[in-house]
Design a protein around this motif. Structure first.
Motif, short mmCIF file in Angstrom:
data_model
loop_
_atom_site.label_atom_id
_atom_site.label_comp_id
_atom_site.label_asym_id
_atom_site.label_seq_id
_atom_site.Cartn_x
_atom_site.Cartn_y
_atom_site.Cartn_z
N LEU A 206 0.85 -1.19 0.00
CA LEU A 206 0.00 0.00 0.00
C LEU A 206 0.89 1.23 0.00
N ILE A 207 0.68 2.10 -0.97
CA ILE A 207 1.50 3.29 -1.12
C ILE A 207 0.62 4.50 -0.93
N ASP A 208 0.89 5.27 0.09
CA ASP A 208 0.14 6.49 0.37
C ASP A 208 0.99 7.72 0.07
N SER A 209 0.31 8.86 -0.03
CA SER A 209 1.01 10.15 -0.22
C SER A 209 2.03 10.06 -1.34
N LEU A 210 1.59 9.56 -2.48
CA LEU A 210 2.50 9.36 -3.60
C LEU A 210 3.15 10.66 -4.05
N LYS A 211 4.42 10.55 -4.42
CA LYS A 211 5.21 11.68 -4.90
C LYS A 211 5.69 11.38 -6.31
N PRO A 212 5.97 12.42 -7.08
CA PRO A 212 6.50 12.18 -8.44
C PRO A 212 7.75 11.30 -8.44
N GLU A 213 8.56 11.41 -7.40
CA GLU A 213 9.79 10.60 -7.35
C GLU A 213 9.51 9.12 -7.05
N ASP A 214 8.26 8.77 -6.78
CA ASP A 214 7.89 7.36 -6.64
C ASP A 214 7.64 6.71 -8.00
N THR A 215 7.65 7.49 -9.05
CA THR A 215 7.44 6.95 -10.39
C THR A 215 8.53 5.94 -10.73
N ALA A 216 8.10 4.74 -11.07
CA ALA A 216 9.05 3.65 -11.34
C ALA A 216 8.26 2.41 -11.74
N VAL A 217 8.98 1.42 -12.23
CA VAL A 217 8.42 0.08 -12.35
C VAL A 217 8.66 -0.62 -11.02
N TYR A 218 7.60 -1.18 -10.46
CA TYR A 218 7.68 -1.87 -9.18
C TYR A 218 7.65 -3.37 -9.41
N TYR A 219 8.61 -4.04 -8.78
CA TYR A 219 8.75 -5.48 -8.91
C TYR A 219 8.61 -6.14 -7.54
N CYS A 220 8.01 -7.32 -7.51
CA CYS A 220 8.11 -8.14 -6.30
C CYS A 220 9.03 -9.32 -6.60
#
Length: 122
Positions: free
Chosen positions: A82-96
Motif C-alpha cells: 500500500l503506497i500512500d502520499s505518492l510523490k512524483p519521485e515514486d514513479t518507477a516500475v515496481y517489482y516483487c
C-alpha cells in the motif's frame, strides 16, 4: 518454478494512493520472504520493502517509511504494498521478488515478477 505476478500500478496524482499486489501462481508463498523493488528510468533497482514468510517482520527503505505498508495473505498467496502520499519521485516500475529471507540486495532474490508501472503525475 515459482511465478510472481504484480498488479495494481497505474497513473495517479501526487498525494494519491495505490495498492500493489504480488500473487503467486500455482505455488504457495508460505516459505518465502517477499521484497518489493522499484526501478526508475536511468536508475538502478532500489529495494523499498520486505516482509518475512510469516509476516512477522517488515522492513522499509528510509525513503518510503511512513508512506508504504507491506502485508501478506498467505491463504491467498498474495503480498500487498500500500503506497500512500505518492510523490512524483515514486514513479518507477515496481517489482516483487521472493527469497528465503529478507534482504535489501536484489541479487539475494531467486524469483521475480514482470513488474507494474507506477506513474505519479498531475
Amino acid at each position: 518454478q515459482l511465478q510472481l505476478v504484480e498488479s495494481g500500478g497505474g497513473l495517479v496524482q501526487p498525494g494519491g494512493s495505490l495498492r500493489l499486489s504480488c500473487a503467486a501462481s500455482e505455488f504457495t508463498l508460505d516459505y518465502y520472504a517477499i521484497g518489493w523493488f522499484r526501478q526508475a528510468p536511468g536508475k538502478g533497482r532500489e529495494g523499498v520493502s520486505c516482509i518475512s514468510s510469516s509476516g512477522g517482520i517488515t522492513n522499509y527503505a528510509d525513503s518510503v517509511k511512513g508512506r508504504f505498508t507491506i502485508s501478506r495473505d498467505n491463504a491467498k498467496a498474495t503480498v500487498y504494498l500500500l503506497i500512500d502520499s505518492l510523490k512524483p519521485e515514486d514513479t518507477a516500475v515496481y517489482y516483487c521478488a521472493a527469497a528465503i529471507g529478507c534482504s535489501s540486495n536484489w541479487y539475494s532474490y531467486d524469483y521475480w515478477g514482470q513488474g507494474t508501472q507506477v506513474t505519479v503525475s498531475s
